[in-house]
Design a protein around this motif. Sequence first.
Motif, PDB file in Angstrom:
ATOM      1  N   VAL A   5      -0.478   0.396  -3.932  1.00 55.83           N
ATOM      2  CA  VAL A   5       0.800   0.984  -4.307  1.00 55.83           C
ATOM      3  C   VAL A   5       0.585   2.451  -4.654  1.00 55.83           C
ATOM      4  CG1 VAL A   5       2.755   0.901  -5.886  1.00 55.83           C
ATOM      5  CG2 VAL A   5       1.655  -1.227  -5.151  1.00 55.83           C
ATOM      6  N   GLU A   6       1.204   3.312  -3.862  1.00 57.26           N
ATOM      7  CA  GLU A   6       1.121   4.755  -4.115  1.00 57.26           C
ATOM      8  C   GLU A   6       2.203   5.191  -5.094  1.00 57.26           C
ATOM      9  OE1 GLU A   6       0.358   4.221   0.443  1.00 57.26           O
ATOM     10  OE2 GLU A   6       1.730   3.453  -1.098  1.00 57.26           O
ATOM     11  N   SER A   7       1.892   6.241  -5.824  1.00 51.62           N
ATOM     12  CA  SER A   7       2.868   6.848  -6.719  1.00 51.62           C
ATOM     13  C   SER A   7       2.525   8.321  -6.879  1.00 51.62           C
ATOM     14  CB  SER A   7       2.889   6.145  -8.075  1.00 51.62           C
ATOM     15  OG  SER A   7       1.631   6.258  -8.714  1.00 51.62           O
ATOM     16  N   SER A  21      -1.403   8.906  -6.803  1.00 55.59           N
ATOM     17  CA  SER A  21      -2.235   7.793  -7.245  1.00 55.59           C
ATOM     18  C   SER A  21      -2.043   6.615  -6.302  1.00 55.59           C
ATOM     19  CB  SER A  21      -1.857   7.367  -8.668  1.00 55.59           C
ATOM     20  OG  SER A  21      -2.051   8.414  -9.585  1.00 55.59           O
ATOM     21  N   CYS A  22      -3.074   5.814  -6.187  1.00 60.09           N
ATOM     22  CA  CYS A  22      -3.016   4.592  -5.389  1.00 60.09           C
ATOM     23  C   CYS A  22      -3.649   3.476  -6.216  1.00 60.09           C
ATOM     24  CB  CYS A  22      -3.745   4.765  -4.070  1.00 60.09           C
ATOM     25  SG  CYS A  22      -3.875   3.255  -3.092  1.00 60.09           S
ATOM     26  N   ALA A  23      -2.836   2.542  -6.651  1.00 59.27           N
ATOM     27  CA  ALA A  23      -3.320   1.420  -7.450  1.00 59.27           C
ATOM     28  C   ALA A  23      -3.653   0.253  -6.540  1.00 59.27           C
ATOM     29  CB  ALA A  23      -2.254   1.012  -8.468  1.00 59.27           C
ATOM     30  N   VAL A  24      -4.842  -0.285  -6.726  1.00 59.32           N
ATOM     31  CA  VAL A  24      -5.324  -1.408  -5.929  1.00 59.32           C
ATOM     32  C   VAL A  24      -5.245  -2.684  -6.750  1.00 59.32           C
ATOM     33  CG1 VAL A  24      -7.289  -2.350  -4.643  1.00 59.32           C
ATOM     34  CG2 VAL A  24      -6.930   0.142  -4.743  1.00 59.32           C
ATOM     35  N   SER A  25      -4.716  -3.724  -6.167  1.00 58.84           N
ATOM     36  CA  SER A  25      -4.685  -5.019  -6.841  1.00 58.84           C
ATOM     37  C   SER A  25      -5.052  -6.115  -5.854  1.00 58.84           C
ATOM     38  CB  SER A  25      -3.300  -5.277  -7.442  1.00 58.84           C
ATOM     39  OG  SER A  25      -2.321  -5.337  -6.422  1.00 58.84           O
ATOM     40  N   PRO A  88       4.232  24.170   2.735  1.00 61.64           N
ATOM     41  CA  PRO A  88       5.325  23.410   3.371  1.00 61.64           C
ATOM     42  C   PRO A  88       4.846  22.488   4.491  1.00 61.64           C
ATOM     43  CG  PRO A  88       6.064  25.627   2.898  1.00 61.64           C
ATOM     44  CD  PRO A  88       4.595  25.595   2.554  1.00 61.64           C
ATOM     45  N   ASP A  89       3.783  22.869   5.195  1.00 61.89           N
ATOM     46  CA  ASP A  89       3.309  21.995   6.279  1.00 61.89           C
ATOM     47  C   ASP A  89       2.521  20.788   5.755  1.00 61.89           C
ATOM     48  OD1 ASP A  89       0.514  24.057   7.536  1.00 61.89           O
ATOM     49  OD2 ASP A  89       1.023  23.326   5.534  1.00 61.89           O
ATOM     50  N   ASP A  90       2.379  20.668   4.444  1.00 64.25           N
ATOM     51  CA  ASP A  90       1.810  19.448   3.858  1.00 64.25           C
ATOM     52  C   ASP A  90       2.884  18.392   3.618  1.00 64.25           C
ATOM     53  OD1 ASP A  90      -0.311  21.544   1.858  1.00 64.25           O
ATOM     54  OD2 ASP A  90      -0.892  20.408   3.653  1.00 64.25           O
ATOM     55  N   THR A  91       4.139  18.744   3.860  1.00 65.71           N
ATOM     56  CA  THR A  91       5.231  17.792   3.682  1.00 65.71           C
ATOM     57  C   THR A  91       5.052  16.602   4.607  1.00 65.71           C
ATOM     58  OG1 THR A  91       6.801  19.482   2.969  1.00 65.71           O
ATOM     59  CG2 THR A  91       7.724  17.470   3.915  1.00 65.71           C
ATOM     60  N   ALA A  92       5.061  15.402   4.016  1.00 59.22           N
ATOM     61  CA  ALA A  92       4.818  14.186   4.783  1.00 59.22           C
ATOM     62  C   ALA A  92       4.945  12.981   3.861  1.00 59.22           C
ATOM     63  CB  ALA A  92       3.422  14.201   5.404  1.00 59.22           C
ATOM     64  N   VAL A  93       4.935  11.814   4.473  1.00 58.96           N
ATOM     65  CA  VAL A  93       4.728  10.592   3.709  1.00 58.96           C
ATOM     66  C   VAL A  93       3.221  10.378   3.629  1.00 58.96           C
ATOM     67  CG1 VAL A  93       5.097   8.105   3.573  1.00 58.96           C
ATOM     68  CG2 VAL A  93       6.908   9.595   4.475  1.00 58.96           C
ATOM     69  N   TYR A  94       2.736  10.192   2.414  1.00 66.58           N
ATOM     70  CA  TYR A  94       1.299  10.008   2.195  1.00 66.58           C
ATOM     71  C   TYR A  94       1.006   8.532   1.946  1.00 66.58           C
ATOM     72  CZ  TYR A  94       0.411  14.984   2.122  1.00 66.58           C
ATOM     73  OH  TYR A  94       0.274  16.297   2.494  1.00 66.58           O
ATOM     74  N   TYR A  95       0.001   8.040   2.676  1.00 65.52           N
ATOM     75  CA  TYR A  95      -0.390   6.647   2.584  1.00 65.52           C
ATOM     76  C   TYR A  95      -1.825   6.532   2.090  1.00 65.52           C
ATOM     77  CZ  TYR A  95       3.543   5.897   5.803  1.00 65.52           C
ATOM     78  OH  TYR A  95       4.774   5.871   6.405  1.00 65.52           O
ATOM     79  N   CYS A  96      -2.082   5.551   1.237  1.00 67.12           N
ATOM     80  CA  CYS A  96      -3.470   5.247   0.956  1.00 67.12           C
ATOM     81  C   CYS A  96      -3.849   3.983   1.713  1.00 67.12           C
ATOM     82  CB  CYS A  96      -3.754   5.111  -0.535  1.00 67.12           C
ATOM     83  SG  CYS A  96      -3.114   3.640  -1.316  1.00 67.12           S
ATOM     84  N   GLY A 114      -0.907   0.968   1.883  1.00 68.37           N
ATOM     85  CA  GLY A 114       0.243   1.022   1.014  1.00 68.37           C
ATOM     86  C   GLY A 114       1.499   1.368   1.800  1.00 68.37           C
ATOM     87  N   GLN A 115       2.605   1.424   1.110  1.00 67.02           N
ATOM     88  CA  GLN A 115       3.875   1.690   1.784  1.00 67.02           C
ATOM     89  C   GLN A 115       4.205   3.178   1.865  1.00 67.02           C
ATOM     90  OE1 GLN A 115       7.043  -0.818   0.318  1.00 67.02           O
ATOM     91  NE2 GLN A 115       6.208  -2.561   1.439  1.00 67.02           N
TER      92      GLN A 115
END
Length: 123
Positions: A5-7, A21-25, A88-96, A114-115
């Motif tokens: 789960v990313e946040s 952050s990316c929480a692993v469970s 600005p070119d770092d704009t994106a959806v970030y996934y872990c 993650g989502q």
Amino acid sequence: QVQLVESGGGWVQAGGSLRLSCAVSGRTASQFAMGWFRQAPGKEREFVSTINWSGSSTFCVDSVKGRFTISRDNAKNTVYLQMNSPRPDDTAVYYCAARSRGTSWYARDYDYWGQGTQVTVSA
């Protein structure tokens, strides 16, 4: 069942900072190498950074070197991506993503995802 789960995403002004952050469970994070990827609208998912299970080895793509830092706290089952001086070119959806073997640049090598969390960088 492993869940990631990313946040921490959101809006940031260019030159500011943001920490994802990316929480692993489901399993302990130390069993995995971890990676961050991103996908901008109309573009393919691309590798950003990766870290081995202990945190002793990291690698990132040239476009973020010196600006982004990946780290992990296995006691907290969490992986981080510190984003300094975003553009600005770092704009994106970030996934872990998590991989049961060693680090990898390739999305196809990762076992769990993650989502995603949206990061928007304004000029």
